[in-house]
Design an enzyme around this catalytic site. Sequence first.
Site, PDB file in Angstrom:
ATOM      1  N   GLU A 130      32.927  12.704 -34.538  1.00  0.00           N
ATOM      2  CA  GLU A 130      34.281  12.203 -34.805  1.00  0.00           C
ATOM      3  C   GLU A 130      35.110  11.881 -33.560  1.00  0.00           C
ATOM      4  O   GLU A 130      36.139  12.507 -33.288  1.00  0.00           O
ATOM      5  CB  GLU A 130      35.050  13.206 -35.672  1.00  0.00           C
ATOM      6  CG  GLU A 130      34.427  13.424 -37.033  1.00  0.00           C
ATOM      7  CD  GLU A 130      35.292  14.266 -37.972  1.00  0.00           C
ATOM      8  OE1 GLU A 130      36.197  14.952 -37.484  1.00  0.00           O
ATOM      9  OE2 GLU A 130      35.057  14.215 -39.187  1.00  0.00           O
TER      10      GLU A 130
ATOM     11  N   GLU B 216      29.495  14.936 -43.656  1.00  0.00           N
ATOM     12  CA  GLU B 216      30.544  15.843 -44.138  1.00  0.00           C
ATOM     13  C   GLU B 216      31.200  15.238 -45.362  1.00  0.00           C
ATOM     14  O   GLU B 216      31.497  14.044 -45.392  1.00  0.00           O
ATOM     15  CB  GLU B 216      31.648  16.078 -43.081  1.00  0.00           C
ATOM     16  CG  GLU B 216      31.190  16.826 -41.857  1.00  0.00           C
ATOM     17  CD  GLU B 216      32.323  17.109 -40.856  1.00  0.00           C
ATOM     18  OE1 GLU B 216      33.506  17.158 -41.266  1.00  0.00           O
ATOM     19  OE2 GLU B 216      32.004  17.273 -39.672  1.00  0.00           O
TER      20      GLU B 216
HETATM   21  C1  FCB Z   1      36.176  17.396 -39.756  1.00  0.00           C
HETATM   22  C2  FCB Z   1      35.436  18.213 -38.720  1.00  0.00           C
HETATM   23  C3  FCB Z   1      34.889  19.507 -39.234  1.00  0.00           C
HETATM   24  C4  FCB Z   1      35.817  20.181 -40.216  1.00  0.00           C
HETATM   25  C5  FCB Z   1      36.284  19.217 -41.277  1.00  0.00           C
HETATM   26  C6  FCB Z   1      37.190  19.803 -42.322  1.00  0.00           C
HETATM   27  O1  FCB Z   1      37.114  16.584 -39.123  1.00  0.00           O
HETATM   28  O2  FCB Z   1      34.362  17.481 -38.195  1.00  0.00           O
HETATM   29  O3  FCB Z   1      34.587  20.317 -38.137  1.00  0.00           O
HETATM   30  O4  FCB Z   1      36.851  20.794 -39.561  1.00  0.00           O
HETATM   31  O5  FCB Z   1      36.918  18.111 -40.692  1.00  0.00           O
END
Ligand code: FCB
Length: 441
Positions: free
Chosen positions: A155, A341
């Site tokens: 990210e 994610e």
């Molecule tokens: C993302 C991150 C991860 C976690 C989620 C909720 O931005 O990569 O580490 O904190 O959000």
Amino acid sequence: MSAFPPGFLWGAATSAYQVEGAVAEDGRAPSIWDTFAGSGEVACDHYHRWPADADLMAGLGMNAYRFSLAWPRIVPGGTGAVNPAGLAHYDRMIDGLLERGVTPVPTLYHWDLPQALQDRGGWTARATADAFADYTDVCLAAFGDRVGTWLTVNEPWVVSVLGYRLGLHAPGERDLRTSVLVAHHLLLAHGLAMSRIRARRPEARAGIPLSLFPTYPATPADAAASWASDGYTNRWFLDPVLRGEYPADTSSLFERLVGPLDWVRPGDLEIIGARPDLIGVNYYTRRLVAAAPQDGLPWRVLPAQEGVPVTDSGWEDVPFAFEDLLTRLHRDYDVPLLITENGGVWNAGPDADGRVRDTGRTLALHRHLLALTRAMDAGARVLGYLHWSLLDNLEWAEGYGQRFGLIHVDRSTQTRRVKDSARYYARVIAAGAVVEPGAEA
Ligand code: FCB
């Protein structure tokens, strides 16, 4: 839908600083998050408890685990000496995962920059990208025989914007120009790491996990602002990685706001734009945008809308945006996707009988998996789904109050409890299809 393709990865994700604890053990040096927050001393004690956690994963049928390698354990000074004890830890863990039938999917950088590098400029220094490439080489040499899927820099938008424009994440700076400079060095780090991976392990697949926010105009009159905002959060990262160029509209905006982007050197975009094997998709929510200047940028992101469901942290829970994002990535970039994610905060804790009835997560998981299958039916090539998160953990500057886990962690005893959502997820994995929530909801 059609069944998930063979080899589809089903699992969950964590990152080192959020779960490991053991910050001063076995030669680990401080990272910028120790300096900025310092709340990771114990975390989920995953550094010691990973075997039991891996048993839980395998018990739920997961065949993949996304975790991150801590740079400050492996090369504590950022450059130079390698710490054998740091390598040995991940060596054991990777073997332990494989023994349990769980594919390791390591992220090379999930925000825990060695403090020693921060002291030499951190991501504002181009040399940090070179240091990352060398650290990548160390990891490839140690684990490349057993790791087939690599993720580079987690990210870069969040790192550059929350860390360098808004001051909410380490190292806590507030300057747009620095933020745009840092984004370039993070992308360069990704590109340099990709070339090391290609050179050492041509058979491996690799890519970058991006925080992607489907962006919508609040009204038709806000369409241009919405596109501009999409450039800022999404295309500024997708276009250089997948097309070898920064988007012209966002470049002009940045040049207007901060002056020439003169840190971009000839050849950088070829390095950044060498085609990855996949994009890691980190998706949580959408952004709804209006054409009104805010904080120096020519748009405003609206708060959660009346009538739209939200998670316990107030993020809009909108699975249609996940489907839109995946179909858009397929249409505009035609690249394999790995969901690295997806999840949300639902804070349910154990009832008197010990069971954690996190119905909100179960229902959201079901609806996001349906959105995923619709996107796949429409042609999106998706390699796997890794839920955020395996465990309730340290949510960065937010601390431990936000529970993202499929597995509940009691902070005082470290007791793990498999939540209802994890039981539901296990049924999906076993069926290889998106089954209806039953007793879990
Ligand atoms: C993302 C991150 C991860 C976690 C989620 C909720 O931005 O990569 O580490 O904190 O959000």
